[in-house]
Design a protein around this motif. Structure first.
Motif, mmCIF file in Angstrom:
data_model
loop_
_atom_site.group_PDB
_atom_site.id
_atom_site.type_symbol
_atom_site.label_atom_id
_atom_site.label_comp_id
_atom_site.label_asym_id
_atom_site.label_seq_id
_atom_site.Cartn_x
_atom_site.Cartn_y
_atom_site.Cartn_z
ATOM 1 N N GLN A 1 -12.614 23.616 30.498
ATOM 2 C CA GLN A 1 -12.163 22.829 31.349
ATOM 3 C C GLN A 1 -10.207 22.086 30.920
ATOM 4 O O GLN A 1 -10.096 22.577 29.991
ATOM 5 N N VAL A 2 -9.725 22.075 31.427
ATOM 6 C CA VAL A 2 -8.515 21.283 31.239
ATOM 7 C C VAL A 2 -7.861 19.843 30.884
ATOM 8 O O VAL A 2 -8.826 18.899 31.515
ATOM 9 N N GLN A 3 -6.786 19.995 29.908
ATOM 10 C CA GLN A 3 -6.770 18.887 29.172
ATOM 11 C C GLN A 3 -5.368 19.127 29.505
ATOM 12 O O GLN A 3 -4.445 20.349 28.952
ATOM 13 N N LEU A 4 -4.913 18.245 29.684
ATOM 14 C CA LEU A 4 -3.180 17.241 29.689
ATOM 15 C C LEU A 4 -2.787 16.689 28.755
ATOM 16 O O LEU A 4 -3.824 15.328 28.646
ATOM 17 N N VAL A 5 -1.930 16.472 28.305
ATOM 18 C CA VAL A 5 -1.160 15.641 27.143
ATOM 19 C C VAL A 5 0.179 15.540 27.214
ATOM 20 O O VAL A 5 0.394 16.380 26.848
ATOM 21 N N CYS A 22 4.642 17.403 28.581
ATOM 22 C CA CYS A 22 3.319 17.599 28.902
ATOM 23 C C CYS A 22 2.469 19.025 28.596
ATOM 24 O O CYS A 22 3.106 19.914 28.929
ATOM 25 N N ALA A 23 2.262 18.388 27.694
ATOM 26 C CA ALA A 23 1.086 19.972 26.822
ATOM 27 C C ALA A 23 -0.064 20.134 27.783
ATOM 28 O O ALA A 23 -0.730 19.823 27.602
ATOM 29 N N ALA A 24 -0.718 21.593 28.005
ATOM 30 C CA ALA A 24 -1.340 21.843 29.007
ATOM 31 C C ALA A 24 -2.422 22.692 27.841
ATOM 32 O O ALA A 24 -2.040 23.703 27.088
ATOM 33 N N SER A 25 -4.081 22.830 28.190
ATOM 34 C CA SER A 25 -3.988 23.832 27.579
ATOM 35 C C SER A 25 -4.479 25.108 28.685
ATOM 36 O O SER A 25 -4.439 24.563 29.904
ATOM 37 N N GLY A 26 -4.607 25.580 28.626
ATOM 38 C CA GLY A 26 -4.903 27.261 29.348
ATOM 39 C C GLY A 26 -3.541 27.232 29.344
ATOM 40 O O GLY A 26 -2.505 26.877 29.382
ATOM 41 N N SER A 27 -2.786 28.571 30.495
ATOM 42 C CA SER A 27 -1.926 28.372 31.021
ATOM 43 C C SER A 27 -1.913 27.804 32.066
ATOM 44 O O SER A 27 -2.437 28.220 33.132
ATOM 45 N N ILE A 28 -0.035 27.733 31.949
ATOM 46 C CA ILE A 28 0.101 26.354 32.958
ATOM 47 C C ILE A 28 0.888 27.750 34.263
ATOM 48 O O ILE A 28 0.442 26.987 35.157
ATOM 49 N N SER A 29 -0.116 28.292 34.085
ATOM 50 C CA SER A 29 0.516 30.080 35.781
ATOM 51 C C SER A 29 -0.125 29.525 36.874
ATOM 52 O O SER A 29 -0.635 30.022 37.466
ATOM 53 N N TYR A 93 4.381 7.378 32.577
ATOM 54 C CA TYR A 93 3.999 8.470 33.502
ATOM 55 C C TYR A 93 2.742 9.276 33.155
ATOM 56 O O TYR A 93 2.890 9.678 31.870
ATOM 57 N N TYR A 94 2.916 10.150 34.276
ATOM 58 C CA TYR A 94 1.555 10.847 34.253
ATOM 59 C C TYR A 94 1.469 11.748 34.476
ATOM 60 O O TYR A 94 2.625 12.358 35.520
ATOM 61 N N CYS A 95 1.585 13.121 34.037
ATOM 62 C CA CYS A 95 0.781 14.754 34.040
ATOM 63 C C CYS A 95 0.249 15.048 35.225
ATOM 64 O O CYS A 95 -0.963 14.256 35.309
ATOM 65 N N ASN A 109 -7.814 19.323 40.287
ATOM 66 C CA ASN A 109 -6.920 18.802 39.953
ATOM 67 C C ASN A 109 -7.288 17.601 38.858
ATOM 68 O O ASN A 109 -8.019 17.041 38.473
ATOM 69 N N TYR A 110 -6.238 16.913 37.925
ATOM 70 C CA TYR A 110 -6.290 17.310 36.428
ATOM 71 C C TYR A 110 -5.145 16.285 36.091
ATOM 72 O O TYR A 110 -3.662 15.772 36.784
ATOM 73 N N TRP A 111 -5.892 15.257 35.528
ATOM 74 C CA TRP A 111 -4.320 14.329 35.396
ATOM 75 C C TRP A 111 -4.609 14.404 33.465
ATOM 76 O O TRP A 111 -5.753 13.891 32.811
ATOM 77 N N GLY A 112 -3.252 13.389 32.762
ATOM 78 C CA GLY A 112 -3.230 13.323 31.436
ATOM 79 C C GLY A 112 -3.581 11.857 31.261
ATOM 80 O O GLY A 112 -3.617 10.967 32.443
ATOM 81 N N GLN A 113 -3.476 11.298 30.409
ATOM 82 C CA GLN A 113 -3.966 9.555 30.126
ATOM 83 C C GLN A 113 -2.539 8.722 30.218
ATOM 84 O O GLN A 113 -2.616 7.533 29.897
ATOM 85 N N GLY A 114 -1.128 9.267 29.914
ATOM 86 C CA GLY A 114 0.171 9.160 30.465
ATOM 87 C C GLY A 114 0.472 8.774 29.211
ATOM 88 O O GLY A 114 0.519 8.632 27.836
ATOM 89 N N THR A 115 2.317 8.723 29.441
ATOM 90 C CA THR A 115 3.389 8.585 28.652
ATOM 91 C C THR A 115 4.367 7.029 28.569
ATOM 92 O O THR A 115 4.316 6.949 29.928
#
Length: 121
Positions: A1-5, A22-29, A93-95, A109-115
């Motif tokens: 599963q994908v995490q965005l921070v 925004c740091a993503a788990s796995g390859s953003i490619s 702001y959300y990734c 479709n994935y979302w981060g928690q925001g900053t």
């Protein structure tokens, strides 16, 4: 599963600059699309900027000329460089990252928690 921070949000004075990450788990490619959205109190979430896998970028009229979206595939990072910040930029702001559907593969479709970005006058 994908995490965005997301990170990099801060309290800044009008006219200042920030770089959000925004740091993503796995390859953003693997993502066809990545974007930055923001949401201020009492308002709907709105697009700030986005970038496709091919590198095409898009900016909201309200921030055009003041922000730059970029990515670093080697580091699996998405960035939003913001300058000449205004009080109207105050928001969470959300990734966002998306994969499009393909043969035998559903879209995602994935979302981060925001900053939080707060710009004082």
């Amino acid at each position: 599963q994908v995490q965005l921070v997301e990170s990099g949000g801060a309290l800044v004075q009008a006219g200042g600059s920030l770089r959000l990450s925004c740091a993503a788990s796995g390859s953003i490619s693997n993502f066809n699309y990545m974007g930055w959205y923001r949401q201020a109190p009492g308002k709907q979430r709105e697009l700030v900027a986005d970038i496709t896998r091919s590198g095409s970028t898009n900016y909201a009229d309200s921030v055009k000329g003041r922000v730059t979206i970029s990515r670093d595939n080697a580091k699996n990072m998405l960035y939003l460089q913001m300058g000449n910040l205004k009080p109207e930029d105050t928001a969470g702001y959300y990734c966002n990252a998306r994969t499009f559907s393909g043969p035998g593969v559903p879209g995602s479709n994935y979302w981060g928690q925001g900053t939080q970005v707060t710009v004082s006058s």
